[in-house]
Design a protein around this motif. Structure first.
Motif, short mmCIF file in Angstrom:
data_model
loop_
_atom_site.label_atom_id
_atom_site.label_comp_id
_atom_site.label_asym_id
_atom_site.label_seq_id
_atom_site.Cartn_x
_atom_site.Cartn_y
_atom_site.Cartn_z
N ASP A 1 0.83 -1.21 0.00
CA ASP A 1 0.00 0.00 0.00
C ASP A 1 0.87 1.26 0.00
OD1 ASP A 1 -2.26 -1.57 0.06
OD2 ASP A 1 -2.47 -1.48 2.24
N PHE A 2 1.94 1.25 0.78
CA PHE A 2 2.82 2.41 0.85
C PHE A 2 3.51 2.68 -0.49
CE2 PHE A 2 7.17 4.03 1.92
CZ PHE A 2 6.77 5.31 2.29
N LEU A 3 4.01 1.63 -1.13
CA LEU A 3 4.67 1.80 -2.43
C LEU A 3 3.68 2.25 -3.49
CD1 LEU A 3 7.05 -1.32 -2.46
CD2 LEU A 3 7.67 1.07 -2.08
N ASN A 4 2.48 1.73 -3.44
CA ASN A 4 1.46 2.17 -4.39
C ASN A 4 1.14 3.65 -4.20
OD1 ASN A 4 1.23 -0.36 -5.53
ND2 ASN A 4 -0.52 -0.97 -4.27
N LEU A 5 1.12 4.10 -2.96
CA LEU A 5 0.86 5.51 -2.66
C LEU A 5 1.96 6.40 -3.24
CD1 LEU A 5 -0.96 7.49 -1.05
CD2 LEU A 5 0.57 7.15 0.89
#
Length: 232
Positions: free
Chosen positions: A218-222
């Motif tokens: 989720d963090f990398l997608n953000l």
């Protein structure tokens, strides 16, 4: 003839006593690790829940980073801290260049560095959680054999006494056989809790690592969505 467990242990031969001492050391060490891991697991659950609430409730990454040190046991916090630090380095390098807008290819190349940073933090935290767990596995596998060694030695001692006294009566055989069986029971008593707790903590730490992997995604997608927005 006193066949109580305490009497049998105290009256056992030197080798049997040594085996019992080794099993005692394994047992005390195992239960110490179990108590430490139990407290660690409780702290992990608390810090992970609190960090996720803080992270998703923050207006931006800078505000979330200000509170990240409050959650030392959270894998998600460690991943975010490593990722945000690497992101600051990338931003500083890009801002020092003349071009205000970097090509998308360069930005995605910078994402590779970011991914490596967060994966490293995730792996380090997972290894930290699993530290000392192999000792429980070793205890679970080795203790029965250590107890078996004491059992064999006790039976050998009993046969030696039979040969010396020339009698195979119960009064002659019972003490040595009882000592041997006590050592076997002690080995199982040490091994069974170690195996059960090893499997339990391994499963729980695997769950914590899976949750950290979900947050990492989720963090990398953000970050990727933010980079794509800047490139337009």
């Amino acid at each position: 003839m006193d066949l109580s467990i305490t009497h049998m242990i105290l009256s056992a031969g030197p080798m049997v006593k040594f085996v019992m001492l080794v099993l005692l050391v394994f047992s005390v060490s195992s239960w110490t690790i179990v108590l430490m891991k139990w407290a660690l697991l409780r702290n992990i659950r608390r810090d992970s829940e609190d960090f996720l609430d803080s992270f998703w409730g923050s207006p931006n990454l800078n505000e979330a980073y200000k509170e990240v040190n409050q959650f030392p046991y959270s894998s998600e916090a460690a991943v975010f801290s490593a990722g945000f630090t690497e992101l600051q380095k990338i931003t500083k390098i890009q801002s020092s260049k003349e071009e205000s807008n970097q090509p998308l290819g360069m930005q995605m190349a910078a994402m590779d560095n970011l991914k490596r940073a967060v994966r490293k933090a995730e792996t380090q935290k997972f290894n930290e959680f699993n530290k000392a767990l192999p000792f429980l596995a070793t205890t679970g596998s080795a203790s029965p054999f250590i107890g078996l060694f004491g059992t064999v030695w006790g039976i050998m001692t009993s046969f030696h006494q039979i040969g010396q006294q020339g009698s195979a009566s119960l009064a002659v055989v019972a003490p040595g056989i009882s000592e041997a069986l006590v050592v076997t029971a002690a080995g199982l008593f040490v091994a069974i809790p170690a195996v059960v707790t090893f499997n339990y903590f391994s499963h729980k730490f695997d769950q914590a690592d899976a949750a950290a992997q979900h947050f990492t995604t989720d963090f990398l997608n953000l970050i990727e969505r933010d980079l794509l927005g800047r490139s337009k």
